[in-house]
Motif scaffolding. Sequence first.
Motif, PDB file in Angstrom:
ATOM      1  N   ASP A 109      65.094   8.269 -12.866  1.00 32.46           N
ATOM      2  CA  ASP A 109      63.857   9.246 -13.274  1.00 32.46           C
ATOM      3  C   ASP A 109      64.166  10.255 -12.095  1.00 32.46           C
ATOM      4  N   GLU A 110      64.638  10.091 -11.050  1.00 32.91           N
ATOM      5  CA  GLU A 110      65.156  11.348 -10.474  1.00 32.91           C
ATOM      6  C   GLU A 110      65.872  12.142 -11.074  1.00 32.91           C
ATOM      7  N   VAL A 111      66.976  11.538 -11.487  1.00 31.20           N
ATOM      8  CA  VAL A 111      68.076  12.282 -12.253  1.00 31.20           C
ATOM      9  C   VAL A 111      67.624  13.441 -13.199  1.00 31.20           C
ATOM     10  N   GLN A 112      66.831  12.483 -14.183  1.00 30.45           N
ATOM     11  CA  GLN A 112      66.303  13.446 -15.236  1.00 30.45           C
ATOM     12  C   GLN A 112      65.536  14.441 -15.053  1.00 30.45           C
ATOM     13  N   GLN A 113      64.667  14.554 -13.709  1.00 30.90           N
ATOM     14  CA  GLN A 113      63.904  15.665 -13.500  1.00 30.90           C
ATOM     15  C   GLN A 113      64.934  16.548 -12.968  1.00 30.90           C
ATOM     16  N   THR A 114      65.932  16.290 -12.153  1.00 27.72           N
ATOM     17  CA  THR A 114      67.141  17.245 -11.981  1.00 27.72           C
ATOM     18  C   THR A 114      67.930  17.797 -12.794  1.00 27.72           C
ATOM     19  N   LEU A 115      68.212  17.133 -13.895  1.00 31.80           N
ATOM     20  CA  LEU A 115      68.703  17.558 -15.235  1.00 31.80           C
ATOM     21  C   LEU A 115      67.802  17.773 -16.398  1.00 31.80           C
ATOM     22  N   ALA A 116      66.700  18.166 -16.024  1.00 30.32           N
ATOM     23  CA  ALA A 116      65.688  18.268 -17.405  1.00 30.32           C
ATOM     24  C   ALA A 116      66.314  19.271 -18.571  1.00 30.32           C
ATOM     25  N   ASN A 117      67.144  20.179 -18.172  1.00 26.52           N
ATOM     26  CA  ASN A 117      67.368  20.900 -19.632  1.00 26.52           C
ATOM     27  C   ASN A 117      68.873  20.148 -20.102  1.00 26.52           C
ATOM     28  N   TYR A 118      69.238  19.026 -19.777  1.00 29.69           N
ATOM     29  CA  TYR A 118      70.345  18.385 -20.128  1.00 29.69           C
ATOM     30  C   TYR A 118      70.076  17.218 -20.997  1.00 29.69           C
ATOM     31  N   ALA A 119      71.088  16.979 -22.098  1.00 29.36           N
ATOM     32  CA  ALA A 119      70.908  15.833 -23.066  1.00 29.36           C
ATOM     33  C   ALA A 119      71.618  14.739 -22.272  1.00 29.36           C
TER      34      ALA A 119
END
Length: 137
Positions: A109-119
């Motif tokens: 959850d936290e990682v997805q926020q940090t990497l919002a522009n990544y697939a």
Amino acid sequence: MNIDEAIELLRNKGYKTTGRRKDILAFFEKADGYRTAKDLINYLEETYEGISFDTVYRNLHLYNEVGILETTELNGEKHFRMNCTHHHHHHFICNACGKTKEIVVCPMDEVQQTLANYAIEGHKFEIYGLCPLCKSA
């Protein structure tokens, strides 16, 4: 995953389920944690005298490829365990005996926020240390 699910998956992918393949599945179904190819060979040699490393590694690779086994690396060696497909979770892995303990916390959850522009296409989260038995030994 259990043996019946694994056999069904192999059949659906067009692979035969020989006695040897079923014995490999039985070994991993009984194993409490990650095991090495050498552990498997020692187990199989009781029934299949002179079984080759090539045969064992070919089957381990196949089972990993189709999703029956998952792998990790411990102490520079590849270890295998039956895939846990029923719900999303991660593992604590004992460096001494290979036993695992399920961890339900996921940092994604936290990682997805940090990497919002990544697939993000996948992830693996493992914690290593000593289980209570190995710690007290």
